[in-house]
Design an enzyme around this catalytic site. Sequence first.
Site, PDB file in Angstrom:
ATOM      1  N   ASP A  67       0.860  -1.191   0.000  1.00  0.00           N
ATOM      2  CA  ASP A  67       0.000   0.000   0.000  1.00  0.00           C
ATOM      3  C   ASP A  67       0.896   1.240   0.000  1.00  0.00           C
ATOM      4  OD1 ASP A  67      -1.811   2.160   0.646  1.00  0.00           O
ATOM      5  OD2 ASP A  67      -3.214   0.658   1.384  1.00  0.00           O
ATOM      6  N   LYS A  91       0.576   3.274   5.797  1.00  0.00           N
ATOM      7  CA  LYS A  91      -0.380   2.224   6.163  1.00  0.00           C
ATOM      8  C   LYS A  91       0.294   0.856   6.188  1.00  0.00           C
ATOM      9  CE  LYS A  91      -4.612   4.407   4.568  1.00  0.00           C
ATOM     10  NZ  LYS A  91      -5.819   4.332   3.727  1.00  0.00           N
ATOM     11  N   ASP A 143      -9.590   0.149  -3.659  1.00  0.00           N
ATOM     12  CA  ASP A 143     -10.862   0.862  -3.621  1.00  0.00           C
ATOM     13  C   ASP A 143     -11.277   1.452  -4.972  1.00  0.00           C
ATOM     14  OD1 ASP A 143      -8.994   2.790  -3.863  1.00  0.00           O
ATOM     15  OD2 ASP A 143      -9.494   3.890  -2.037  1.00  0.00           O
ATOM     16  N   CYS A 200     -15.502   5.739  -1.332  1.00  0.00           N
ATOM     17  CA  CYS A 200     -15.835   5.983   0.078  1.00  0.00           C
ATOM     18  C   CYS A 200     -15.765   7.485   0.372  1.00  0.00           C
ATOM     19  CB  CYS A 200     -14.874   5.230   0.988  1.00  0.00           C
ATOM     20  SG  CYS A 200     -15.143   3.449   0.969  1.00  0.00           S
TER      21      CYS A 200
END
Length: 264
Positions: A67, A91, A143, A200
């Site tokens: 990530d 992350k 995502d 999101c």
Amino acid sequence: MLNQPFNTLNDQEMLRYARQILLDGWDIDAQTNLKNSNVLIIGMGGLGCPLAETLCRAGVGQLVIVDDDVIDESNLQRQSLFTPNDIGKSKALIAKEKLNKINDFCEVFAFQERLTLDNYQEIVKQFNKNSLSNFNLICDCTDNFKTRDHINQIAVKQNLPLLSASGIAQVGQLALFEPYKNSGCYHCLFHGEGDDSRTCATSGVLASTTQIMGNLQAQVALTFLGLNKNPIAQTLLLWQGETLSLRKLKFKKDLNCSICGGEL
Ligand SMILES: [Zn+2]
């Protein structure tokens, strides 16, 4: 698919995983399979956090986390490995730190990079200098559709199983593709036509949505790695939080799929 040295469980691991080994249909062999499994997790957000934590606790031997993002205040509501002190940090690296504390029998490798078609081999090489494609499972926890399509191309090209999950607002999707079985891929299902305007950040996401989807993903991963079974073969699992409904839709390989259609 296993091409690393075969490791058996030691006494402390037998104790650590006792409640799992006790399960009907789950024995020392299944637990040993987990120990000898090597999982690539792409994306350490709302899905990646619960998935990685459950796989780590359950006894998967090696997790490789990729990530490139850093932790933001707005992530803390659902990204369960992170706390306010972690804001601004990587992350991938923070997740590795937390997972190491949870279970040191699980070896965690973290890469603060964005996985692309180009750097996949480089990341694999860094991870294991002797092998180029030794993951037992690729888990997509990203995502957006574009990245998912990229990861699917890697999985098809490497002939590796791909467990793809998504979660937004109060809905989620999950599928486990096995391209080597000629049973279709992510692109067969979505044809690269997903709507990336809905994220999101724009549509919102309830904290439980990604926790549920990440742990459904973990359920399928543990069954696949421990028992060598795909409980959702050629099935798209659909979660709807508002009505608490879980539906299964069957899908077929698209014979004209531009990713897996012609060559397999
Ligand atoms: Zn396909």
